[in-house]
Design a protein around this motif. Structure first.
Motif, PDB file in Angstrom:
ATOM      1  N   GLN A  38     108.524  53.399 114.612  1.00 52.36           N
ATOM      2  CA  GLN A  38     108.196  52.487 115.711  1.00 52.36           C
ATOM      3  C   GLN A  38     106.725  52.698 116.037  1.00 52.36           C
ATOM      4  OE1 GLN A  38     110.824  53.201 118.977  1.00 52.36           O
ATOM      5  NE2 GLN A  38     112.579  52.248 117.966  1.00 52.36           N
ATOM      6  N   GLN A  39     105.963  51.615 116.086  1.00 51.19           N
ATOM      7  CA  GLN A  39     104.532  51.755 116.276  1.00 51.19           C
ATOM      8  C   GLN A  39     103.950  50.489 116.886  1.00 51.19           C
ATOM      9  OE1 GLN A  39     103.967  52.653 112.262  1.00 51.19           O
ATOM     10  NE2 GLN A  39     105.044  50.804 111.696  1.00 51.19           N
ATOM     11  N   ARG A  40     102.754  50.620 117.423  1.00 46.74           N
ATOM     12  CA  ARG A  40     102.045  49.491 118.017  1.00 46.74           C
ATOM     13  C   ARG A  40     100.665  49.415 117.369  1.00 46.74           C
ATOM     14  NH1 ARG A  40     104.272  52.573 121.738  1.00 46.74           N
ATOM     15  NH2 ARG A  40     102.298  53.576 122.339  1.00 46.74           N
ATOM     16  N   TYR A  41     100.329  48.233 116.854  1.00 44.61           N
ATOM     17  CA  TYR A  41      99.039  48.011 116.205  1.00 44.61           C
ATOM     18  C   TYR A  41      98.229  47.005 117.020  1.00 44.61           C
ATOM     19  CZ  TYR A  41     100.349  50.113 111.662  1.00 44.61           C
ATOM     20  OH  TYR A  41     100.712  50.972 110.662  1.00 44.61           O
ATOM     21  N   GLN A  42      96.918  47.218 117.082  1.00 48.48           N
ATOM     22  CA  GLN A  42      95.995  46.227 117.610  1.00 48.48           C
ATOM     23  C   GLN A  42      94.836  46.089 116.628  1.00 48.48           C
ATOM     24  OE1 GLN A  42      94.972  46.602 121.877  1.00 48.48           O
ATOM     25  NE2 GLN A  42      96.402  48.326 121.922  1.00 48.48           N
ATOM     26  N   GLN A  43      94.514  44.855 116.269  1.00 50.32           N
ATOM     27  CA  GLN A  43      93.390  44.620 115.359  1.00 50.32           C
ATOM     28  C   GLN A  43      92.095  44.684 116.150  1.00 50.32           C
ATOM     29  OE1 GLN A  43      93.885  41.339 112.645  1.00 50.32           O
ATOM     30  NE2 GLN A  43      91.672  41.026 112.419  1.00 50.32           N
ATOM     31  N   LEU A  44      91.124  45.455 115.648  1.00 50.22           N
ATOM     32  CA  LEU A  44      89.883  45.699 116.376  1.00 50.22           C
ATOM     33  C   LEU A  44      88.679  44.970 115.789  1.00 50.22           C
ATOM     34  CD1 LEU A  44      90.213  49.541 117.024  1.00 50.22           C
ATOM     35  CD2 LEU A  44      90.862  47.644 118.535  1.00 50.22           C
ATOM     36  N   THR A  45      88.719  44.604 114.534  1.00 49.03           N
ATOM     37  CA  THR A  45      87.581  43.916 113.913  1.00 49.03           C
ATOM     38  C   THR A  45      88.015  42.513 113.498  1.00 49.03           C
ATOM     39  OG1 THR A  45      88.179  44.976 111.799  1.00 49.03           O
ATOM     40  CG2 THR A  45      86.435  46.002 113.114  1.00 49.03           C
ATOM     41  N   PRO A  46      87.084  41.535 113.576  1.00 47.74           N
ATOM     42  CA  PRO A  46      87.450  40.147 113.278  1.00 47.74           C
ATOM     43  C   PRO A  46      87.584  39.893 111.788  1.00 47.74           C
ATOM     44  CG  PRO A  46      85.124  40.285 113.777  1.00 47.74           C
ATOM     45  CD  PRO A  46      85.681  41.655 114.025  1.00 47.74           C
ATOM     46  N   GLY A  47      88.427  38.926 111.471  1.00 48.91           N
ATOM     47  CA  GLY A  47      88.591  38.522 110.085  1.00 48.91           C
ATOM     48  C   GLY A  47      90.044  38.527 109.662  1.00 48.91           C
ATOM     49  N   PRO A  48      90.360  37.918 108.507  1.00 47.83           N
ATOM     50  CA  PRO A  48      91.739  37.912 108.005  1.00 47.83           C
ATOM     51  C   PRO A  48      92.236  39.338 107.789  1.00 47.83           C
ATOM     52  CG  PRO A  48      90.356  36.372 106.787  1.00 47.83           C
ATOM     53  CD  PRO A  48      89.432  37.190 107.625  1.00 47.83           C
ATOM     54  N   PHE A  49      93.497  39.539 108.114  1.00 47.85           N
ATOM     55  CA  PHE A  49      94.107  40.865 107.988  1.00 47.85           C
ATOM     56  C   PHE A  49      95.085  40.868 106.814  1.00 47.85           C
ATOM     57  CE2 PHE A  49      97.772  43.604 108.840  1.00 47.85           C
ATOM     58  CZ  PHE A  49      97.144  44.839 108.947  1.00 47.85           C
ATOM     59  N   ARG A  50      95.078  41.970 106.080  1.00 51.43           N
ATOM     60  CA  ARG A  50      96.041  42.159 104.996  1.00 51.43           C
ATOM     61  C   ARG A  50      96.446  43.627 104.966  1.00 51.43           C
ATOM     62  NH1 ARG A  50      97.702  40.387  99.779  1.00 51.43           N
ATOM     63  NH2 ARG A  50      97.972  42.105  98.306  1.00 51.43           N
ATOM     64  N   ALA A  51      97.729  43.842 104.840  1.00 48.84           N
ATOM     65  CA  ALA A  51      98.261  45.202 104.683  1.00 48.84           C
ATOM     66  C   ALA A  51      99.190  45.223 103.490  1.00 48.84           C
ATOM     67  CB  ALA A  51      99.015  45.645 105.933  1.00 48.84           C
ATOM     68  N   GLU A  52      99.068  46.265 102.692  1.00 48.82           N
ATOM     69  CA  GLU A  52     100.003  46.501 101.592  1.00 48.82           C
ATOM     70  C   GLU A  52     100.552  47.911 101.747  1.00 48.82           C
ATOM     71  OE1 GLU A  52     100.271  46.678  96.694  1.00 48.82           O
ATOM     72  OE2 GLU A  52      98.502  45.812  97.680  1.00 48.82           O
ATOM     73  N   VAL A  53     101.864  48.021 101.751  1.00 43.88           N
ATOM     74  CA  VAL A  53     102.514  49.319 101.967  1.00 43.88           C
ATOM     75  C   VAL A  53     103.509  49.573 100.851  1.00 43.88           C
ATOM     76  CG1 VAL A  53     103.984  50.686 103.497  1.00 43.88           C
ATOM     77  CG2 VAL A  53     102.226  49.203 104.467  1.00 43.88           C
ATOM     78  N   GLN A  54     103.479  50.778 100.315  1.00 42.49           N
ATOM     79  CA  GLN A  54     104.492  51.272  99.386  1.00 42.49           C
ATOM     80  C   GLN A  54     105.183  52.456 100.052  1.00 42.49           C
ATOM     81  OE1 GLN A  54     102.794  51.929  95.358  1.00 42.49           O
ATOM     82  NE2 GLN A  54     100.920  51.088  96.239  1.00 42.49           N
ATOM     83  N   GLN A  55     106.503  52.538  99.909  1.00 43.58           N
ATOM     84  CA  GLN A  55     107.220  53.620 100.560  1.00 43.58           C
ATOM     85  C   GLN A  55     108.490  53.960  99.806  1.00 43.58           C
ATOM     86  OE1 GLN A  55     108.597  52.440 104.476  1.00 43.58           O
ATOM     87  NE2 GLN A  55     108.631  50.296 103.870  1.00 43.58           N
ATOM     88  N   ALA A  56     108.898  55.204  99.946  1.00 44.83           N
ATOM     89  CA  ALA A  56     110.150  55.672  99.358  1.00 44.83           C
ATOM     90  C   ALA A  56     110.674  56.803 100.225  1.00 44.83           C
ATOM     91  CB  ALA A  56     109.943  56.147  97.922  1.00 44.83           C
ATOM     92  N   ALA A  57     111.981  56.982 100.231  1.00 40.73           N
ATOM     93  CA  ALA A  57     112.614  58.034 101.025  1.00 40.73           C
ATOM     94  C   ALA A  57     113.516  58.875 100.132  1.00 40.73           C
ATOM     95  CB  ALA A  57     113.430  57.425 102.168  1.00 40.73           C
ATOM     96  N   PHE A  58     113.497  60.165 100.380  1.00 42.94           N
ATOM     97  CA  PHE A  58     114.331  61.118  99.633  1.00 42.94           C
ATOM     98  C   PHE A  58     115.033  61.999 100.650  1.00 42.94           C
ATOM     99  CE2 PHE A  58     110.622  59.933  97.201  1.00 42.94           C
ATOM    100  CZ  PHE A  58     111.188  59.456  96.033  1.00 42.94           C
TER     101      PHE A  58
END
Length: 329
Positions: A38-58
């Motif tokens: 659970q988290q809260r994000y705020q964008q601080l710099t102008p421009g298009p935003f893109r996020a790529e996330v890879q994750q795995a659980a063991f």
């Protein structure tokens, strides 16, 4: 740095599975997609935003990689009983974590119910993992380090470049392995091996600069005995989940002692030696000409991904396991 669920929330269910990858063009979508957080994000710099996330659980260990294109303010609260570590790429200067500048090979640490506050730089490339504290304490002891509590760890710990590179490579390797076919992760030995690898990678990074002068190196006799005992254990149960952590625990030695002994006596790293013992056992079984299939023999000797076993077997012996099985008796 990604906060886990609040302290009152139960730990998320994290069954071992293959890699999950997602792309988001909205900060809140990116914040919501990471499993178990659970988290809260705020964008601080102008421009298009893109996020790529890879994750795995063991099991109860979670590893991820996050790449974002804009500076963000990330806030949240870490779950009690867990430690979160994050390693930004060395080129990701310009952010801060709990008031500490993000620069060089800085390992970010937080956990056990504490609030998190992080300002990311543009073009962030962050590798992270979350580990249960009791398991991490055990791994620290086997790595030759002293007990550590979250309160004792600084929010940002500067690692030597070589140590940071080794941790980054270990995390990327685990994520790469998680990209294999999903059926691999149905085997509990794979889950256990990946979990142990992550715990040991974290423990090694946290103890890399510690004082180990109290730990004497084993004598030649002790080194030979330790390797012989490991050999007997692997031969007796080749199908078991033999990781470095498991070998250290069963033999009652630190990782440093284990690696020193194997390098000196066999010229191999511990897990390379384990793989060689398993490979030779599988070859003997195939040459015996039993009614077992190649897959059954591979599983009996701890190889649970048949295409990978066949490729490694051919590299090791110069022929496919099916060719060994078909040889005249």
């Amino acid at each position: 740095m990604k906060p886990t669920p609040p302290p009152s929330a139960p730990p998320p269910s994290r069954a071992a599975r293959g890699l999950r990858r997602f792309v988001a063009d909205d900060v809140q979508a990116a914040a919501a997609e990471l499993d178990g957080w659970q988290q809260r994000y705020q964008q601080l710099t102008p421009g298009p935003f893109r996020a790529e996330v890879q994750q795995a659980a063991f099991g109860d260990v979670h590893v991820f990689r996050e790449q974002t294109s804009q500076a963000l303010l990330e806030e949240g609260e870490a779950m009690r009983g867990y430690l979160s570590l994050a390693l930004p790429h060395a080129q990701c200067d310009g952010g801060w974590f709990h008031g500490y500048a993000m620069r060089g090979a800085g390992l970010l640490t937080a956990g056990n119910g504490k609030a998190l506050a992080m300002r990311t730089p543009r073009e962030l490339d962050l590798l992270g993992l979350t580990l249960p504290l009791p398991a991490l304490q055990h791994a620290l002891a086997l790595a030759g380090g002293a007990p550590v509590t979250v309160a004792q760890l600084p929010p940002v710990r500067q690692l030597r470049p070589g140590v940071a590179a080794e941790l980054r490579a270990a995390l990327l390797s685990v994520l790469g392995t998680a990209a294999l076919e999903t059926e691999v992760f149905r085997h509990r030995f794979v889950e256990s091996a990946m979990r142990d690898a992550l715990l040991l990678a974290a423990a090694t990074a946290l103890t890399a600069d510690g004082d180990r002068t109290h730990e004497s190196l084993p004598t030649p006799t002790v080194r030979r005995r330790l390797v012989a005992d490991a050999y007997d254990m692997v031969r007796a149960a080749p199908e078991a989940g033999w990781s470095v952590l498991a070998l250290c625990e069963r033999l009652g030695v630190s990782r440093r002692t284990l690696q020193y002994s194997f390098n000196e006596v066999t010229g191999l790293a511990p897990l390379d030696f384990v793989r060689a013992v398993r490979m030779n056992g599988a070859r003997l079984a195939l040459r015996a000409g039993t009614a077992d299939s190649v897959g059954a023999v591979a599983a009996r000797y701890g190889f649970h991904h048949l295409p990978r076993f066949a490729a490694q077997y051919r590299e090791f012996f110069g022929e496919l396991p099916s060719q060994t099985l078909a040889r005249p008796r």
